[in-house]
Design a protein around this motif. Structure first.
Motif, PDB file in Angstrom:
ATOM      1  N   VAL A  22      47.803  42.545  36.455  1.00  0.00           N
ATOM      2  CA  VAL A  22      48.446  42.925  37.240  1.00  0.00           C
ATOM      3  C   VAL A  22      48.381  43.204  38.261  1.00  0.00           C
ATOM      4  O   VAL A  22      48.683  43.637  38.910  1.00  0.00           O
ATOM      5  CB  VAL A  22      50.315  43.183  36.469  1.00  0.00           C
ATOM      6  N   ALA A  23      46.751  43.466  38.763  1.00  0.00           N
ATOM      7  CA  ALA A  23      46.156  44.280  40.036  1.00  0.00           C
ATOM      8  C   ALA A  23      46.481  43.440  41.171  1.00  0.00           C
ATOM      9  O   ALA A  23      46.555  41.913  40.733  1.00  0.00           O
ATOM     10  CB  ALA A  23      44.684  44.473  39.619  1.00  0.00           C
ATOM     11  N   ASP A  24      46.140  43.543  41.836  1.00  0.00           N
ATOM     12  CA  ASP A  24      46.934  42.604  43.796  1.00  0.00           C
ATOM     13  C   ASP A  24      45.257  41.920  43.123  1.00  0.00           C
ATOM     14  O   ASP A  24      45.881  40.682  43.931  1.00  0.00           O
ATOM     15  CB  ASP A  24      47.150  43.438  44.072  1.00  0.00           C
ATOM     16  N   SER A  25      44.618  42.394  43.367  1.00  0.00           N
ATOM     17  CA  SER A  25      43.064  41.726  43.017  1.00  0.00           C
ATOM     18  C   SER A  25      42.396  41.943  42.497  1.00  0.00           C
ATOM     19  O   SER A  25      42.415  43.310  41.867  1.00  0.00           O
ATOM     20  CB  SER A  25      42.439  41.918  45.085  1.00  0.00           C
ATOM     21  N   ILE A  26      40.877  41.459  42.754  1.00  0.00           N
ATOM     22  CA  ILE A  26      40.236  41.727  40.961  1.00  0.00           C
ATOM     23  C   ILE A  26      39.131  42.136  41.611  1.00  0.00           C
ATOM     24  O   ILE A  26      38.748  41.162  42.269  1.00  0.00           O
ATOM     25  CB  ILE A  26      40.114  40.564  40.292  1.00  0.00           C
ATOM     26  N   TYR A  27      38.244  42.856  41.781  1.00  0.00           N
ATOM     27  CA  TYR A  27      36.476  43.270  41.719  1.00  0.00           C
ATOM     28  C   TYR A  27      35.921  43.020  40.792  1.00  0.00           C
ATOM     29  O   TYR A  27      35.729  43.963  39.860  1.00  0.00           O
ATOM     30  CB  TYR A  27      36.732  44.209  42.605  1.00  0.00           C
ATOM     31  N   VAL A  28      35.120  41.910  40.629  1.00  0.00           N
ATOM     32  CA  VAL A  28      34.099  41.694  39.530  1.00  0.00           C
ATOM     33  C   VAL A  28      32.455  41.802  40.299  1.00  0.00           C
ATOM     34  O   VAL A  28      32.189  41.230  41.408  1.00  0.00           O
ATOM     35  CB  VAL A  28      33.851  40.268  38.751  1.00  0.00           C
ATOM     36  N   ILE A  29      31.804  42.850  40.268  1.00  0.00           N
ATOM     37  CA  ILE A  29      30.621  42.589  40.572  1.00  0.00           C
ATOM     38  C   ILE A  29      29.636  41.740  38.951  1.00  0.00           C
ATOM     39  O   ILE A  29      29.727  41.989  37.979  1.00  0.00           O
ATOM     40  CB  ILE A  29      29.800  44.344  40.599  1.00  0.00           C
ATOM     41  N   GLY A  30      27.829  41.309  39.238  1.00  0.00           N
ATOM     42  CA  GLY A  30      27.136  41.401  38.554  1.00  0.00           C
ATOM     43  C   GLY A  30      26.842  42.724  38.105  1.00  0.00           C
ATOM     44  O   GLY A  30      25.599  44.018  38.628  1.00  0.00           O
ATOM     45  N   THR A  42      28.561  40.627  33.588  1.00  0.00           N
ATOM     46  CA  THR A  42      29.188  41.037  34.960  1.00  0.00           C
ATOM     47  C   THR A  42      30.884  42.032  34.515  1.00  0.00           C
ATOM     48  O   THR A  42      30.289  42.403  32.836  1.00  0.00           O
ATOM     49  CB  THR A  42      30.345  39.935  35.245  1.00  0.00           C
ATOM     50  N   ALA A  43      30.637  42.807  35.727  1.00  0.00           N
ATOM     51  CA  ALA A  43      31.473  43.917  35.074  1.00  0.00           C
ATOM     52  C   ALA A  43      32.919  43.786  36.013  1.00  0.00           C
ATOM     53  O   ALA A  43      32.813  43.562  37.188  1.00  0.00           O
ATOM     54  CB  ALA A  43      30.935  45.319  35.127  1.00  0.00           C
ATOM     55  N   CYS A  44      33.994  44.670  35.630  1.00  0.00           N
ATOM     56  CA  CYS A  44      35.398  44.523  36.001  1.00  0.00           C
ATOM     57  C   CYS A  44      35.362  45.543  37.385  1.00  0.00           C
ATOM     58  O   CYS A  44      35.457  46.842  36.185  1.00  0.00           O
ATOM     59  CB  CYS A  44      36.135  44.185  35.396  1.00  0.00           C
TER      60      CYS A  44
END
Length: 51
Positions: A22-30, A42-44
């Motif tokens: 339910v986060a407003d945005s998601i940030y995923v990185i390699g 990958t990781a959140c």
């Protein structure tokens, strides 16, 4: 456009019933830079520990 994001990390502040994020945005990185060959690379970064 509504997008459903699923997550099974129950101790995350943004985890909700039904494994929904339910986060407003998601940030995923390699893990190894800006490209990934599969999901394991990958990781959140949105994760925050639930208090």
């Amino acid at each position: 456009m509504e997008v459903e994001v699923l997550c099974n990390v129950e101790n995350c502040k943004y985890w909700a019933e039904g494994d929904k994020c339910v986060a407003d945005s998601i940030y995923v990185i390699g893990q190894n830079g800006r490209e990934a060959d599969d999901v394991e690379e990958t990781a959140c970064k949105t994760f925050e520990h639930r208090e």
